[in-house]
Design a protein around this motif. Structure first.
Motif, short mmCIF file in Angstrom:
data_model
loop_
_atom_site.label_atom_id
_atom_site.label_comp_id
_atom_site.label_asym_id
_atom_site.label_seq_id
_atom_site.Cartn_x
_atom_site.Cartn_y
_atom_site.Cartn_z
N UNK A 41 -13.10 33.45 -6.09
CA UNK A 41 -14.25 33.89 -5.30
C UNK A 41 -13.92 33.81 -3.81
N UNK A 42 -14.36 34.80 -3.02
CA UNK A 42 -14.09 34.77 -1.57
C UNK A 42 -14.79 33.57 -0.93
N UNK A 43 -14.02 32.73 -0.25
CA UNK A 43 -14.55 31.48 0.29
C UNK A 43 -14.45 31.39 1.80
N UNK A 44 -13.60 32.21 2.42
CA UNK A 44 -13.40 32.12 3.86
C UNK A 44 -12.49 33.27 4.27
N UNK A 45 -12.25 33.42 5.54
CA UNK A 45 -11.23 34.37 5.99
C UNK A 45 -10.62 33.87 7.29
N UNK A 46 -9.38 34.29 7.51
CA UNK A 46 -8.63 33.86 8.68
C UNK A 46 -8.40 35.06 9.60
N UNK A 47 -8.59 34.85 10.90
CA UNK A 47 -8.37 35.91 11.89
C UNK A 47 -6.87 36.03 12.18
N UNK A 48 -6.33 37.21 11.94
CA UNK A 48 -4.91 37.46 12.23
C UNK A 48 -4.72 38.12 13.59
N UNK A 49 -5.56 39.09 13.90
CA UNK A 49 -5.50 39.77 15.20
C UNK A 49 -6.90 40.16 15.63
N UNK A 50 -7.10 40.21 16.93
CA UNK A 50 -8.38 40.71 17.45
C UNK A 50 -8.17 41.26 18.85
N UNK A 51 -9.02 42.20 19.22
CA UNK A 51 -8.88 42.80 20.55
C UNK A 51 -9.83 42.13 21.54
N UNK A 52 -9.65 42.40 22.85
CA UNK A 52 -10.49 41.74 23.86
C UNK A 52 -11.98 42.00 23.67
N UNK A 53 -12.34 43.19 23.14
CA UNK A 53 -13.76 43.50 22.96
C UNK A 53 -14.40 42.67 21.85
N UNK A 54 -13.59 42.09 20.98
CA UNK A 54 -14.15 41.30 19.88
C UNK A 54 -15.00 40.15 20.41
N UNK A 55 -14.49 39.41 21.38
CA UNK A 55 -15.26 38.31 21.95
C UNK A 55 -16.43 38.84 22.78
N UNK A 56 -16.20 39.94 23.50
CA UNK A 56 -17.28 40.49 24.33
C UNK A 56 -18.45 40.99 23.49
N UNK A 57 -18.15 41.40 22.25
CA UNK A 57 -19.20 41.90 21.36
C UNK A 57 -19.84 40.78 20.54
N UNK A 58 -19.51 39.53 20.85
CA UNK A 58 -20.17 38.41 20.19
C UNK A 58 -19.36 37.70 19.14
N UNK A 59 -18.09 38.04 19.01
CA UNK A 59 -17.25 37.36 18.04
C UNK A 59 -16.87 35.97 18.52
N UNK A 60 -16.43 35.09 17.60
CA UNK A 60 -16.01 33.73 17.99
C UNK A 60 -14.88 33.78 19.01
#
Length: 219
Positions: free
Chosen positions: A147-166
């Motif tokens: 069962x899906x229990x979590x996920x790990x961030x491998x890559x993210x762009x600068x807008x990810x944080x600006x749009x409310x991401x961790x």
């Protein structure tokens, strides 16, 4: 494949070597030393003097042998190919160098493919970094029951944080960053990972400050 004497004279070569060189050198000619090409170049385009080519360096004892040495061969018609060479010294019972054998092959198409891939990756990186939408690549984590229990961030762009991401999420698990995240997120993203079917959703997350997210998830 071709061989040279201790002085660098070309003694023997096969038909494939002649085709790669674009010519047939004169065997034993003292003017035909170390390599049968019209001109050699380093991979950065700088001309390579004959006495700096792998064959010359092996015959001089500067190096014991050459393995996967890259060089650019210029032919008589001006065309150029990139080759990889492997050179082995021939020695007598006293350990003296009596000649050397060189085996080389054409990797021009491979280098073109590598350059095209590098340019494609650069374009992707530029788009990834400049796009207004938050974008991330995650790795799903499943429990012992599958069962899906979590996920790990491998890559993210600068807008990810600006749009409310961790913040500072790369390499971290979502539950490390938002311990009370709603389990529905894992269920939705887990289904995308397992089935390959993309999903578009508008979902609220109270754990992330009662915020609404418009998400498109795909494999």
């Amino acid at each position: 494949v071709y061989s040279c004497s201790a002085s660098g004279r070309i003694e023997e070569f096969n038909g494939r070597a002649a085709r790669l060189w674009g010519r047939r050198p004169k065997r034993g000619d003292t003017d035909e030393r170390f390599c049968g090409s019209v001109q050699l170049h380093h991979t950065n385009g700088k001309p390579m003097p004959r006495n700096e080519c792998p064959m010359a360096r092996v015959l001089s004892g500067e190096i014991p042998g050459a393995r996967d040495a890259e060089a650019v061969i210029e032919r008589r018609d001006g065309s150029k190919i990139t080759c990889i060479a492997n050179t082995v010294a021939l020695k007598n019972e006293q350990g003296e160098i009596t000649g050397a054998i060189n085996s080389f092959y054409d990797i021009t198409e491979l280098k073109r493919s590598e350059n095209a891939l590098r340019e494609s990756e650069l374009r992707y990186r530029n788009l990834f970094s400049s796009m207004d939408q938050g974008f991330c690549i995650v790795e799903m984590i499943f429990d012992k029951r599958g069962q899906p229990a979590d996920y790990r961030f491998l890559e993210l762009n600068p807008s990810f944080e600006r749009q409310g991401g961790p913040r500072n999420a790369t390499g971290k698990r979502m539950l490390e960053l938002v311990p009370r995240l709603e389990r529905n997120w894992f269920k939705i993203l887990g289904a995308v990972a397992l089935t390959g079917m993309p999903v578009r959703l508008v979902e609220e997350s109270k754990a992330q400050g009662n915020r609404w997210f418009d998400v498109y998830a795909f494999q």
